[in-house]
Design an enzyme around this catalytic site. Sequence first.
Site, PDB file in Angstrom:
ATOM      1  N   THR A  16       2.462  -8.100  -5.910  1.00  0.00           N
ATOM      2  CA  THR A  16       3.441  -8.461  -6.934  1.00  0.00           C
ATOM      3  C   THR A  16       4.370  -9.577  -6.497  1.00  0.00           C
ATOM      4  O   THR A  16       4.765 -10.420  -7.296  1.00  0.00           O
ATOM      5  CB  THR A  16       4.296  -7.209  -7.253  1.00  0.00           C
ATOM      6  OG1 THR A  16       3.410  -6.158  -7.614  1.00  0.00           O
ATOM      7  CG2 THR A  16       5.269  -7.457  -8.373  1.00  0.00           C
ATOM      8  N   ASP A  60      -4.642  -7.873  -5.069  1.00  0.00           N
ATOM      9  CA  ASP A  60      -3.803  -6.690  -5.236  1.00  0.00           C
ATOM     10  C   ASP A  60      -4.114  -5.828  -4.016  1.00  0.00           C
ATOM     11  O   ASP A  60      -5.286  -5.675  -3.646  1.00  0.00           O
ATOM     12  CB  ASP A  60      -4.196  -5.964  -6.523  1.00  0.00           C
ATOM     13  CG  ASP A  60      -3.280  -4.783  -6.819  1.00  0.00           C
ATOM     14  OD1 ASP A  60      -2.608  -4.808  -7.852  1.00  0.00           O
ATOM     15  OD2 ASP A  60      -3.252  -3.824  -6.006  1.00  0.00           O
ATOM     16  N   SER A  61      -3.118  -5.260  -3.395  1.00  0.00           N
ATOM     17  CA  SER A  61      -3.378  -4.594  -2.109  1.00  0.00           C
ATOM     18  C   SER A  61      -4.212  -3.323  -2.266  1.00  0.00           C
ATOM     19  O   SER A  61      -4.654  -2.752  -1.278  1.00  0.00           O
ATOM     20  CB  SER A  61      -2.080  -4.314  -1.357  1.00  0.00           C
ATOM     21  OG  SER A  61      -1.446  -3.184  -1.862  1.00  0.00           O
ATOM     22  N   SER A  62      -4.442  -2.883  -3.495  1.00  0.00           N
ATOM     23  CA  SER A  62      -5.351  -1.744  -3.675  1.00  0.00           C
ATOM     24  C   SER A  62      -6.779  -2.149  -3.310  1.00  0.00           C
ATOM     25  O   SER A  62      -7.627  -1.293  -3.077  1.00  0.00           O
ATOM     26  CB  SER A  62      -5.306  -1.252  -5.117  1.00  0.00           C
ATOM     27  OG  SER A  62      -3.986  -0.887  -5.414  1.00  0.00           O
ATOM     28  N   ASP A  93       1.395  -1.321  -2.249  1.00  0.00           N
ATOM     29  CA  ASP A  93       0.586  -0.097  -2.366  1.00  0.00           C
ATOM     30  C   ASP A  93      -0.072   0.331  -1.054  1.00  0.00           C
ATOM     31  O   ASP A  93      -0.071   1.513  -0.719  1.00  0.00           O
ATOM     32  CB  ASP A  93      -0.495  -0.263  -3.447  1.00  0.00           C
ATOM     33  CG  ASP A  93       0.097  -0.241  -4.851  1.00  0.00           C
ATOM     34  OD1 ASP A  93       1.288   0.094  -4.987  1.00  0.00           O
ATOM     35  OD2 ASP A  93      -0.632  -0.565  -5.805  1.00  0.00           O
ATOM     36  N   THR A 168       5.568   5.017   5.144  1.00  0.00           N
ATOM     37  CA  THR A 168       4.763   5.525   4.041  1.00  0.00           C
ATOM     38  C   THR A 168       5.392   5.026   2.751  1.00  0.00           C
ATOM     39  O   THR A 168       6.616   4.980   2.652  1.00  0.00           O
ATOM     40  CB  THR A 168       4.824   7.080   4.024  1.00  0.00           C
ATOM     41  OG1 THR A 168       4.301   7.550   5.264  1.00  0.00           O
ATOM     42  CG2 THR A 168       4.017   7.680   2.902  1.00  0.00           C
ATOM     43  N   THR A 279       0.052  16.525   9.424  1.00  0.00           N
ATOM     44  CA  THR A 279       0.688  17.409   8.447  1.00  0.00           C
ATOM     45  C   THR A 279       0.786  16.768   7.068  1.00  0.00           C
ATOM     46  O   THR A 279       0.934  15.558   6.941  1.00  0.00           O
ATOM     47  CB  THR A 279       2.092  17.859   8.912  1.00  0.00           C
ATOM     48  OG1 THR A 279       2.693  18.622   7.846  1.00  0.00           O
ATOM     49  CG2 THR A 279       3.001  16.699   9.246  1.00  0.00           C
ATOM     50  N   GLN A 280       0.715  17.623   6.055  1.00  0.00           N
ATOM     51  CA  GLN A 280       0.920  17.158   4.674  1.00  0.00           C
ATOM     52  C   GLN A 280       2.386  16.886   4.398  1.00  0.00           C
ATOM     53  O   GLN A 280       2.730  16.263   3.404  1.00  0.00           O
ATOM     54  CB  GLN A 280       0.469  18.245   3.678  1.00  0.00           C
ATOM     55  CG  GLN A 280      -0.999  18.489   3.679  1.00  0.00           C
ATOM     56  CD  GLN A 280      -1.414  19.598   2.711  1.00  0.00           C
ATOM     57  OE1 GLN A 280      -0.624  20.083   1.915  1.00  0.00           O
ATOM     58  NE2 GLN A 280      -2.658  19.984   2.793  1.00  0.00           N
ATOM     59  N   CYS A 281       3.257  17.424   5.259  1.00  0.00           N
ATOM     60  CA  CYS A 281       4.699  17.238   5.031  1.00  0.00           C
ATOM     61  C   CYS A 281       5.060  15.772   5.254  1.00  0.00           C
ATOM     62  O   CYS A 281       4.461  15.088   6.078  1.00  0.00           O
ATOM     63  CB  CYS A 281       5.508  18.094   5.997  1.00  0.00           C
ATOM     64  SG  CYS A 281       5.290  19.838   5.737  1.00  0.00           S
TER      65      CYS A 281
HETATM   66  N1  ASP Z   1      -0.333  -3.133  -6.895  1.00  0.00           N
HETATM   67  C1  ASP Z   1       0.515  -4.037  -6.145  1.00  0.00           C
HETATM   68  C2  ASP Z   1      -0.117  -4.217  -4.783  1.00  0.00           C
HETATM   69  O1  ASP Z   1      -0.009  -3.368  -3.958  1.00  0.00           O
HETATM   70  C3  ASP Z   1       1.894  -3.506  -6.045  1.00  0.00           C
HETATM   71  C4  ASP Z   1       2.807  -4.369  -5.209  1.00  0.00           C
HETATM   72  O2  ASP Z   1       2.559  -5.519  -4.962  1.00  0.00           O
HETATM   73  O3  ASP Z   1       3.849  -3.858  -4.789  1.00  0.00           O
HETATM   74  O4  ASP Z   1      -0.720  -5.239  -4.545  1.00  0.00           O
END
Ligand code: ASP
Length: 343
Positions: A16, A60-62, A93, A168, A279-281
Amino acid sequence: MAVHQPNILLVYTGGTIGMMKDPETGALKSFDFKNLLNNIPELKLLDCHIETISFDEPIDSSNMNVSYWVNIAEIIETHYNEFDGFVVLHGSDTMSYTASAISFMFENLSKPIIFTGSQLPIGDLRTDAKENLITSIQMASLQKGGKPVIREVGLYFEYKLYRGNRTTKINAEHFEAFASMNYPHLAESGVHLKVQHDDLFKPNLRRKLVVHKQFDTDIILIKLFPGISQSLLAPLFELSHIKGIVIETYGAGNTTTAVWLVDLLKQTIKRGIPIVNVTQCAGGSVQMGQYETSTQLKAIGVISGKDITTEAALAKMMFMLGENVASKTFKTIFETALRGEMS
Ligand code: ASP
């Protein structure tokens, strides 16, 4: 004598932060980073020299993956001697995963690599991008006696610099999008930049930089939940090409004591597949043996992730498998902090 202005390399990978609203159509589109200094005139006021490199096709970092990690690492490696610090602009992300991976890739790092991004595009009126970008560059420029103050992979977001492999993403909406639950922040931006010098990573400066680029992605992450199915889980653990497993357990590293699960873990470890317990915590540490529900895990040789984040545990496992760490020493090395990722 002229004072040396730090040279900072800005690496734009996507996300973004690099978007601008087309004033005519209103649509968000990627911003031309070559014109960064013209578009953000505030950057000219900084006491450093900035150069930029952008991914040819920002992502996009996804869509982040191991080959992009290697791309980022190679850009930094190629320019390591020319620059005093690096700022990587990255989508939020998966930023914690990349920051963790890059921390393992750069052994004996003696310069700052600061990851940042934003929740709103840089061209948005209410953007958090400018502050994140400007302060990240300032953090990367901090010097003492001509040497960088920060010598590790950091993540800067909303007034705080964290150790990257401790972070995180905790919020998809707030400007304060990241947390470092098990390690204090390294620096804070207020009227002044306040650095917590005692908490900074202290690399051995006599050692030469080594950049590791091999990752093995044949691993899985299993999050336990009450009711988890033996018939679905068992075939996954028994896959012939699986190289490692991270399990997210309850609380301080606890699982059900059901015989089938403990047996499954035991047989898998016997096949030489490392299993790491995290851990999930959000905060706190795995302490196998504290409860009856984790005593057996300890006895069968499950590796303690201690207070590592899941993001860092996955990156560390792929890194150590990529380095071909022998199964005899895998547990000992995993349980040792390599880049300050665990306490
Ligand atoms: N979906 C975007 C990404 O991780 C969100 C961001 O840029 O913060 O690339």
